[in-house]
Design an enzyme around this catalytic site. Structure first.
Site, PDB file in Angstrom:
ATOM      1  N   LYS A 199       0.839  -1.200   0.000  1.00  0.00           N
ATOM      2  CA  LYS A 199       0.000   0.000   0.000  1.00  0.00           C
ATOM      3  C   LYS A 199       0.881   1.260   0.000  1.00  0.00           C
ATOM      4  O   LYS A 199       0.676   2.172  -0.775  1.00  0.00           O
ATOM      5  CB  LYS A 199      -0.869   0.009   1.251  1.00  0.00           C
ATOM      6  CG  LYS A 199      -1.545   1.345   1.556  1.00  0.00           C
ATOM      7  CD  LYS A 199      -2.445   1.302   2.772  1.00  0.00           C
ATOM      8  CE  LYS A 199      -1.709   1.553   4.050  1.00  0.00           C
ATOM      9  NZ  LYS A 199      -1.416   2.955   4.357  1.00  0.00           N
ATOM     10  N   ASN A 200       1.923   1.261   0.881  1.00  0.00           N
ATOM     11  CA  ASN A 200       2.712   2.473   1.061  1.00  0.00           C
ATOM     12  C   ASN A 200       3.754   2.689  -0.020  1.00  0.00           C
ATOM     13  O   ASN A 200       4.533   3.630   0.044  1.00  0.00           O
ATOM     14  CB  ASN A 200       3.356   2.457   2.455  1.00  0.00           C
ATOM     15  CG  ASN A 200       2.292   2.583   3.531  1.00  0.00           C
ATOM     16  OD1 ASN A 200       1.135   2.904   3.236  1.00  0.00           O
ATOM     17  ND2 ASN A 200       2.668   2.306   4.763  1.00  0.00           N
ATOM     18  N   CYS A 246      -5.199  12.190  12.515  1.00  0.00           N
ATOM     19  CA  CYS A 246      -5.905  10.910  12.600  1.00  0.00           C
ATOM     20  C   CYS A 246      -5.608  10.323  13.982  1.00  0.00           C
ATOM     21  O   CYS A 246      -4.941  10.936  14.805  1.00  0.00           O
ATOM     22  CB  CYS A 246      -5.464   9.970  11.489  1.00  0.00           C
ATOM     23  SG  CYS A 246      -3.783   9.444  11.710  1.00  0.00           S
ATOM     24  N   ARG A 273      -0.039  14.357  12.637  1.00  0.00           N
ATOM     25  CA  ARG A 273       0.403  14.172  11.249  1.00  0.00           C
ATOM     26  C   ARG A 273       0.743  15.517  10.590  1.00  0.00           C
ATOM     27  O   ARG A 273       0.089  15.954   9.653  1.00  0.00           O
ATOM     28  CB  ARG A 273      -0.658  13.433  10.441  1.00  0.00           C
ATOM     29  CG  ARG A 273      -1.163  12.148  11.093  1.00  0.00           C
ATOM     30  CD  ARG A 273      -0.103  11.088  11.273  1.00  0.00           C
ATOM     31  NE  ARG A 273       0.355  10.484  10.048  1.00  0.00           N
ATOM     32  CZ  ARG A 273      -0.224   9.437   9.478  1.00  0.00           C
ATOM     33  NH1 ARG A 273      -1.304   8.947   9.984  1.00  0.00           N
ATOM     34  NH2 ARG A 273       0.278   8.916   8.387  1.00  0.00           N
ATOM     35  N   ASP A 288       4.475   0.374  12.024  1.00  0.00           N
ATOM     36  CA  ASP A 288       3.241  -0.225  11.481  1.00  0.00           C
ATOM     37  C   ASP A 288       3.046  -1.670  11.931  1.00  0.00           C
ATOM     38  O   ASP A 288       2.028  -2.268  11.624  1.00  0.00           O
ATOM     39  CB  ASP A 288       3.236  -0.170   9.949  1.00  0.00           C
ATOM     40  CG  ASP A 288       3.133   1.254   9.454  1.00  0.00           C
ATOM     41  OD1 ASP A 288       3.380   1.481   8.262  1.00  0.00           O
ATOM     42  OD2 ASP A 288       2.818   2.143  10.266  1.00  0.00           O
ATOM     43  N   ARG A 296      -8.836  -0.164   4.374  1.00  0.00           N
ATOM     44  CA  ARG A 296      -7.930   0.800   3.738  1.00  0.00           C
ATOM     45  C   ARG A 296      -6.578   0.165   3.441  1.00  0.00           C
ATOM     46  O   ARG A 296      -5.900   0.535   2.511  1.00  0.00           O
ATOM     47  CB  ARG A 296      -7.696   1.986   4.686  1.00  0.00           C
ATOM     48  CG  ARG A 296      -8.882   2.896   4.856  1.00  0.00           C
ATOM     49  CD  ARG A 296      -8.489   4.113   5.653  1.00  0.00           C
ATOM     50  NE  ARG A 296      -7.250   4.688   5.134  1.00  0.00           N
ATOM     51  CZ  ARG A 296      -6.525   5.585   5.784  1.00  0.00           C
ATOM     52  NH1 ARG A 296      -6.900   6.000   6.974  1.00  0.00           N
ATOM     53  NH2 ARG A 296      -5.431   6.072   5.256  1.00  0.00           N
TER      54      ARG A 296
HETATM   55  C1  EPZ Z   1       4.078   6.817   6.204  1.00  0.00           C
HETATM   56  O1  EPZ Z   1       3.279   7.838   6.785  1.00  0.00           O
HETATM   57  C2  EPZ Z   1       3.159   5.609   6.093  1.00  0.00           C
HETATM   58  N1  EPZ Z   1       2.030   5.942   5.214  1.00  0.00           N
HETATM   59  C3  EPZ Z   1       2.662   5.213   7.482  1.00  0.00           C
HETATM   60  O2  EPZ Z   1       1.879   4.046   7.321  1.00  0.00           O
HETATM   61  C4  EPZ Z   1       3.876   4.882   8.351  1.00  0.00           C
HETATM   62  O3  EPZ Z   1       3.431   4.574   9.665  1.00  0.00           O
HETATM   63  C5  EPZ Z   1       4.818   6.092   8.396  1.00  0.00           C
HETATM   64  O4  EPZ Z   1       5.184   6.471   7.050  1.00  0.00           O
HETATM   65  C6  EPZ Z   1       6.093   5.819   9.182  1.00  0.00           C
HETATM   66  O5  EPZ Z   1       6.745   4.713   8.636  1.00  0.00           O
HETATM   67  C7  EPZ Z   1       2.218   5.941   3.873  1.00  0.00           C
HETATM   68  O6  EPZ Z   1       3.315   5.687   3.389  1.00  0.00           O
HETATM   69  C8  EPZ Z   1       1.026   6.261   3.029  1.00  0.00           C
HETATM   70  P1  EPZ Z   1       6.090  10.152   8.419  1.00  0.00           P
HETATM   71  P2  EPZ Z   1       3.863   9.359   6.851  1.00  0.00           P
HETATM   72  O7  EPZ Z   1       5.995  11.419   7.668  1.00  0.00           O
HETATM   73  O8  EPZ Z   1       4.639   9.642   5.646  1.00  0.00           O
HETATM   74  C9  EPZ Z   1       6.465  13.374  11.814  1.00  0.00           C
HETATM   75  C10 EPZ Z   1       0.085   2.616   7.702  1.00  0.00           C
HETATM   76  O9  EPZ Z   1      -0.341   2.084   8.721  1.00  0.00           O
HETATM   77  N2  EPZ Z   1       6.391  14.381  10.732  1.00  0.00           N
HETATM   78  O10 EPZ Z   1       7.299   9.290   8.260  1.00  0.00           O
HETATM   79  O11 EPZ Z   1       2.726  10.249   7.193  1.00  0.00           O
HETATM   80  C11 EPZ Z   1       5.099  12.729  12.056  1.00  0.00           C
HETATM   81  O12 EPZ Z   1       4.350  13.527  12.960  1.00  0.00           O
HETATM   82  C12 EPZ Z   1       0.505   4.074   7.735  1.00  0.00           C
HETATM   83  O13 EPZ Z   1       0.230   2.046   6.585  1.00  0.00           O
HETATM   84  C13 EPZ Z   1       6.650  15.721  11.030  1.00  0.00           C
HETATM   85  O14 EPZ Z   1       6.925  16.067  12.162  1.00  0.00           O
HETATM   86  O15 EPZ Z   1       4.817   9.239   8.117  1.00  0.00           O
HETATM   87  C14 EPZ Z   1       5.441  11.409  12.672  1.00  0.00           C
HETATM   88  O16 EPZ Z   1       5.611  11.568  14.062  1.00  0.00           O
HETATM   89  C15 EPZ Z   1       0.271   4.695   9.098  1.00  0.00           C
HETATM   90  N3  EPZ Z   1       6.565  16.646  10.035  1.00  0.00           N
HETATM   91  C16 EPZ Z   1       6.792  11.069  12.026  1.00  0.00           C
HETATM   92  O17 EPZ Z   1       7.272  12.273  11.410  1.00  0.00           O
HETATM   93  C17 EPZ Z   1       6.264  16.297   8.737  1.00  0.00           C
HETATM   94  O18 EPZ Z   1       6.236  17.181   7.867  1.00  0.00           O
HETATM   95  C18 EPZ Z   1       6.706  10.006  10.955  1.00  0.00           C
HETATM   96  O19 EPZ Z   1       5.830  10.477   9.970  1.00  0.00           O
HETATM   97  C19 EPZ Z   1       6.004  14.933   8.451  1.00  0.00           C
HETATM   98  C20 EPZ Z   1       6.079  13.994   9.466  1.00  0.00           C
END
Ligand code: EPZ
Length: 417
Positions: free
Chosen positions: A22-23, A117, A122, A305, A397
């Site tokens: 998915k990701n 969420c 996020r 995850d 999802r």
């Molecule tokens: C991706 O989400 C995945 N989703 C998530 O999978 C996964 O848990 C996550 O990466 C971490 O591996 C998809 O790829 C569609 P991040 P993403 O930006 O990109 C902080 C699932 O279950 N952050 O790496 O949204 C954020 O708050 C989903 O399949 C900032 O501070 O994750 C978090 O604490 C859930 N500022 C951390 O980084 C930003 O601009 C990780 O978020 C962006 C993120």
């Protein structure tokens, strides 16, 4: 509103095949907005999130044709909009990944601020930091984010956190920017590498994906490509835990074992027997499980995850395990639901202390995010009686046909309206 019913099941036996990731599929579908010729994607999982992003692409003027068996054909030669509809954005945070492609292709992009969420606020500050560094003007107003920049210019960008989404969005914005962009402290997940491989097939010039420093040299235009999405390492890990928790003996097929080393290592520490053979992993669960500690980290650490699924397993282990969630600030929403099933879990900040119990009892519970939903299904497989899971749209999802796949392994699971 449908619900999923899970009853105490025998040890799972048989073979299950993992679908496309998915990701990986979501960012690659967003990146398809950059192509000006036919794009064919294979092994795309059949998920609600994929449906949503395909609707977003179509709403922007891309031609999207979906075929049986996970094949999607996209042609983005004639994009006629740069703004995504709010109702689609609000359904899925990953729609925000269209910002980078639209900004660099059309010089402008407008989308609604992704909602928070269950697992956290996020934020998108790192995405916007990258777009600004490439010369874009950003306007955040009335719940919308707009970005303008006729010609983006490459720059060096440091990510305060190795954000997966920010790395992907900035990489996609940089492929048509002028000159060189370097992303430091970039995310190293396998899905980043898959996206970079896809972009390179389109004609992009990217080096270092999969390391913490990614170098992109802008090109004039991108063409078309034929690409197969990598297998879903989290779906694979989820079925491996299903075998561990039921004391089963299953073979998970279509796995890239190098993508799930931490999950294999930790399952072995609980006492599971795990045999790797090419793209197959055999998982033999035991009747009693050692309690092990886990700490979630960005790749290549233990994946956030897989945290909820592992917590279900630790709920019926022998002893006390400490689960530390370092990636998201609020990814323990499944704890209250597991406690309704008799689990003994205490939260202390980012740590959950899990005291293993002999057995769980079925209850009415609700999925708070897609991995929490999977964790409740796993707990339901071994809980005495019936577990009825509400809000199953979260599960749909992220898991392609989870009931069918588990039923094939002998699980007692079905959906009711
Ligand atoms: C991706 O989400 C995945 N989703 C998530 O999978 C996964 O848990 C996550 O990466 C971490 O591996 C998809 O790829 C569609 P991040 P993403 O930006 O990109 C902080 C699932 O279950 N952050 O790496 O949204 C954020 O708050 C989903 O399949 C900032 O501070 O994750 C978090 O604490 C859930 N500022 C951390 O980084 C930003 O601009 C990780 O978020 C962006 C993120």
């Amino acid at each position: 509103m449908s619900k999923i019913v899970v009853e105490k099941s025998p040890p799972l036996k048989g073979t299950v095949r993992v679908s496309g990731a998915k990701n990986s599929a979501l960012p690659i579908l967003a990146a398809s907005l950059l192509g000006t010729e036919d794009i064919v994607l294979e092994d795309v999982p059949s998920l609600r999130d994929v449906d949503v992003i395909c609707e977003v692409l179509s709403s922007l003027g891309a031609e999207v044709e979906r075929y049986e068996g996970g094949k999607i054909k996209i042609n983005s030669a004639n994009l006629n909009k740069h703004e995504t509809p709010y109702e689609l954005m609000s359904k899925m945070r990953a729609s925000f990944l269209v910002m980078g492609p639209l900004l660099t292709r059309l010089g402008k992009a407008k989308t609604s601020l992704p909602g928070g969420c269950a697992i956290g606020t996020r934020p998108i500050d790192l995405h916007l930091k990258g777009f600004k560094a490439l010369g874009a003007e950003i306007d955040v107003d009335h719940g919308y984010v707009a970005a303008y920049g006729d010609k983006l210019v490459g720059d060096r960008i440091y990510l305060d956190f190795p954000s997966v989404g920010a790395t992907e969005n900035i990489m996609m914005a940089a492929v048509l920017a002028e000159g060189e962009t370097v992303i430091d402290n970039a995310a190293m997940e396998p899905e980043i590498v898959d996206l970079a491989n896809f972009l390179s097939k389109l004609g992009a010039d990217i080096k270092g994906a999969g390391t913490s420093s990614i170098r992109i040299n802008g090109v004039e235009k991108l063409g078309g490509a034929h690409h197969s999405v990598i297998p879903d390492r989290i779906e694979a890990g989820t079925y491996m835990v299903a075998s561990a928790i039921t004391g089963g003996d299953i073979i998970v097929e279509n796995v890239i074992t190098s993508h799930i080393k931490p999950v294999i290592a930790k399952l072995r520490e609980t006492g599971c027997e795990i045999w790797e053979n090419g793209d197959k992993v055999r998982v033999i669960g035991k009747d009693s499980r050692n309690a092990v500690d886990i700490k979630t980290l960005p790749y290549p650490g233990f994946p956030t995850d897989m945290q909820a699924q592992f917590m279900s397993l630790m709920s019926i282990s022998k002893g006390t395990s400490v689960i530390i969630e370092t990636v998201f600030e609020n990814r323990f929403m499944h704890v209250d639901e597991l406690k309704r099933m008799g689990a003994d879990i205490k939260i202390d900040g980012r740590s959950a202390i899990v005291q293993g119990v002999d057995s769980l009892t079925g209850a009415q519970v609700k999925a708070t995010d897609l991995r929490a939903g999977a964790a409740l299904i796993l707990a339901g497989l071994i809980a005495d009686g019936q577990t009825i899971i509400d809000h199953v749209y979260h599960i749909d999802r992220g898991y392609d046909g989870i009931e069918k796949k588990l039923t094939k392994l002998g699980a007692k699971i079905y959906r009711i309206e």
